[in-house]
Design a protein around this motif. Structure first.
Motif, short mmCIF file in Angstrom:
data_model
loop_
_atom_site.label_atom_id
_atom_site.label_comp_id
_atom_site.label_asym_id
_atom_site.label_seq_id
_atom_site.Cartn_x
_atom_site.Cartn_y
_atom_site.Cartn_z
N GLU A 197 -15.06 -6.42 9.41
CA GLU A 197 -14.97 -5.29 10.35
C GLU A 197 -13.65 -5.30 11.11
N TYR A 198 -13.13 -6.50 11.42
CA TYR A 198 -11.87 -6.60 12.14
C TYR A 198 -10.68 -6.49 11.19
N ALA A 199 -10.86 -6.97 9.96
CA ALA A 199 -9.80 -6.84 8.96
C ALA A 199 -9.47 -5.37 8.73
N PHE A 200 -10.50 -4.54 8.64
CA PHE A 200 -10.26 -3.12 8.41
C PHE A 200 -9.68 -2.43 9.64
N LYS A 201 -10.00 -2.93 10.82
CA LYS A 201 -9.35 -2.40 12.02
C LYS A 201 -7.86 -2.71 12.02
N ILE A 202 -7.50 -3.90 11.53
CA ILE A 202 -6.09 -4.26 11.41
C ILE A 202 -5.40 -3.32 10.42
N ILE A 235 -8.58 -10.44 -0.43
CA ILE A 235 -7.36 -10.11 0.31
C ILE A 235 -7.29 -8.58 0.39
N VAL A 236 -7.26 -8.06 1.62
CA VAL A 236 -7.34 -6.60 1.79
C VAL A 236 -6.04 -6.00 2.31
N GLY A 237 -5.11 -6.83 2.76
CA GLY A 237 -3.86 -6.29 3.28
C GLY A 237 -2.88 -7.40 3.60
N LYS A 238 -1.67 -7.00 3.93
CA LYS A 238 -0.68 -7.96 4.40
C LYS A 238 0.21 -7.28 5.43
N GLY A 239 0.84 -8.09 6.27
CA GLY A 239 1.71 -7.56 7.31
C GLY A 239 2.73 -8.60 7.73
N ILE A 240 3.40 -8.32 8.85
CA ILE A 240 4.41 -9.21 9.40
C ILE A 240 4.00 -9.61 10.81
N ILE A 241 4.13 -10.89 11.12
CA ILE A 241 3.86 -11.37 12.47
C ILE A 241 5.10 -11.11 13.32
N ARG A 242 5.02 -10.10 14.18
CA ARG A 242 6.19 -9.66 14.94
C ARG A 242 6.32 -10.35 16.30
N PHE A 281 0.67 -10.83 17.09
CA PHE A 281 0.94 -9.39 16.93
C PHE A 281 1.31 -9.13 15.47
N ILE A 282 0.49 -8.31 14.79
CA ILE A 282 0.70 -8.03 13.37
C ILE A 282 1.15 -6.58 13.20
N ASP A 283 2.24 -6.41 12.45
CA ASP A 283 2.82 -5.07 12.26
C ASP A 283 3.16 -4.88 10.78
N ASP A 284 3.66 -3.68 10.45
CA ASP A 284 4.06 -3.35 9.07
C ASP A 284 2.93 -3.64 8.09
N ILE A 285 1.76 -3.15 8.39
CA ILE A 285 0.58 -3.42 7.58
C ILE A 285 0.62 -2.66 6.26
N GLU A 286 0.29 -3.36 5.20
CA GLU A 286 0.13 -2.72 3.88
C GLU A 286 -1.32 -2.88 3.45
N ASN A 287 -1.95 -1.76 3.19
CA ASN A 287 -3.34 -1.76 2.71
C ASN A 287 -3.33 -2.02 1.20
N LEU A 288 -3.96 -3.09 0.78
CA LEU A 288 -3.98 -3.45 -0.64
C LEU A 288 -5.22 -2.86 -1.31
N THR A 289 -5.02 -1.85 -2.13
CA THR A 289 -6.13 -1.27 -2.88
C THR A 289 -5.73 -1.20 -4.35
N PRO A 290 -6.57 -1.66 -5.27
CA PRO A 290 -7.86 -2.30 -4.97
C PRO A 290 -7.65 -3.66 -4.31
N TYR A 291 -8.66 -4.11 -3.57
CA TYR A 291 -8.58 -5.41 -2.92
C TYR A 291 -8.48 -6.52 -3.96
N ILE A 292 -7.91 -7.65 -3.54
CA ILE A 292 -7.71 -8.76 -4.47
C ILE A 292 -8.78 -9.82 -4.21
N PRO A 293 -9.73 -9.99 -5.11
CA PRO A 293 -10.75 -11.03 -4.92
C PRO A 293 -10.10 -12.40 -4.76
N TRP A 294 -10.69 -13.22 -3.89
CA TRP A 294 -10.10 -14.53 -3.63
C TRP A 294 -9.94 -15.35 -4.90
N LYS A 295 -10.90 -15.28 -5.81
CA LYS A 295 -10.83 -16.09 -7.03
C LYS A 295 -9.61 -15.72 -7.86
N ASN A 296 -9.17 -14.46 -7.78
CA ASN A 296 -7.96 -14.05 -8.48
C ASN A 296 -6.71 -14.51 -7.73
#
Length: 316
Positions: A197-202, A235-242, A281-296
């Protein structure tokens, strides 16, 4: 109706879907025709095939076209014949746009399209073209299975290849992980576990600060991969710690509560008796779709399990 199905400012790639009336939009029709008919020397008569079969069948939605633009220039195209056994009728990238992610992006868009209805994807390919791009296609499990009985050019063998959709999608996901990790390999990186729920808010920009009981300033300006915990485990997204700030919980709540993305009760239940906490503080968020399963994902990094809180990411 907007037929833009993919855009990436980072890769400078846009992909448009061509189906129905869009095939008669002059710009799209011209670009699709020129990109595909560029294979005339390999497949004689391909211009008539486009005019008499492909264009009408795209209009009637029996086929679908995709055009990729690199820096707004037509760079590559693909055509599908839609069915439970989907045929990849054409996949072409101009020579000057190769090795820029265009073909991979087209195959990724195709995988998103055909997973809705197909069980198999197949293609035919001439012997000389296979010699040129076969190594690339094999990365997606698009392998030659037999000799095709039809020859489009005298004396040149034609092959048929196929794979099931599950294998195709798994290969797409694997290649996507490799591409993303290679792009970021020169920067420090971490993987951070966050409840879904918080990952998607990010991802949506509704939560700009992740609160941690323990953290380190050394991760400033690092890449952070957002791992959504159970039940998603991806893994649902990535960003930069600003920015990273260490302060008391009460001061953090009073100054930054609207960016923390959780209510007061949950915030204080998490920080408990800590005198100081870290605001990441996380910025420059990229939404990764499709999501990457951890096993991959873990197959390419030096880790065997997702982090409890976070850990440094090291590529194998």
């Amino acid at each position: 109706m907007n037929n833009l199905v993919y855009t990436s400012e980072e890769d400078n790639i846009k992909v448009f879907e061509i189906e129905g009336d869009f095939v008669y939009c002059e710009d799209f029709k011209k670009d699709l025709f020129e990109l595909v008919v560029g294979s005339e020397d390999i497949y004689p008569g391909i211009d008539m095939w486009m005019k008499k079969k492909v264009i009408p069948e795209i209009f009637h939605r029996r086929r679908k076209g995709f055009i990729a633009y690199f820096n707004n220039a037509p760079a590559g195209a693909a055509i599908l014949k839609k069915d439970k056994s989907t045929k990849l009728c054409s996949l072409r990238v101009k020579d000057n746009f190769r090795n820029k992610g265009v073909a991979h992006t087209l195959l990724r868009i195709i995988s998103n399209e055909i997973r809705k209805y197909a069980k198999l994807i197949y293609f035919t390919i001439s012997e000389d073209v296979w010699d040129e791009i076969g190594d690339f296609l094999i990365r997606y499990d698009l392998k030659i299975r037999d000799i095709y009985p039809v020859k489009y050019r005298k004396g040149v063998k034609e092959f048929i290849g196929f794979t099931n959709i599950k294998n195709f999608i798994e290969c797409i996901n694997r290649e996507e992980i490799i591409r993303k990790l290679n792009k970021t390999s020169e920067r420090k990186q971490i993987v951070m576990s966050v409840k879904p729920e918080y990952a998607f808010k990010i991802i949506k920009g509704e939560k700009k600060i992740e609160v941690r009981r323990c953290f380190s300033y050394k991760w400033l300006n690092s890449i952070v991969w957002i791992y959504a915990t159970s039940p998603l485990k991806s893994i649902v997204g990535k960003g930069i710690i600003r920015n990273i700030i260490e302060m008391s919980p009460s001061m953090a709540w009073n100054e930054f509560k609207k960016y923390i993305g959780i209510n007061k009760e949950k915030f204080y239940n998490y920080v408990k008796d800590k005198r100081k906490i870290f605001l990441v503080f996380i910025d420059d968020i990229e939404n990764l779709t499709p999501y990457i399963p951890w096993k991959n994902f873990e197959a390419f990094i030096d880790a065997t399990a997702p982090p409890q809180s976070y850990f440094a990411l090291n590529i194998k």
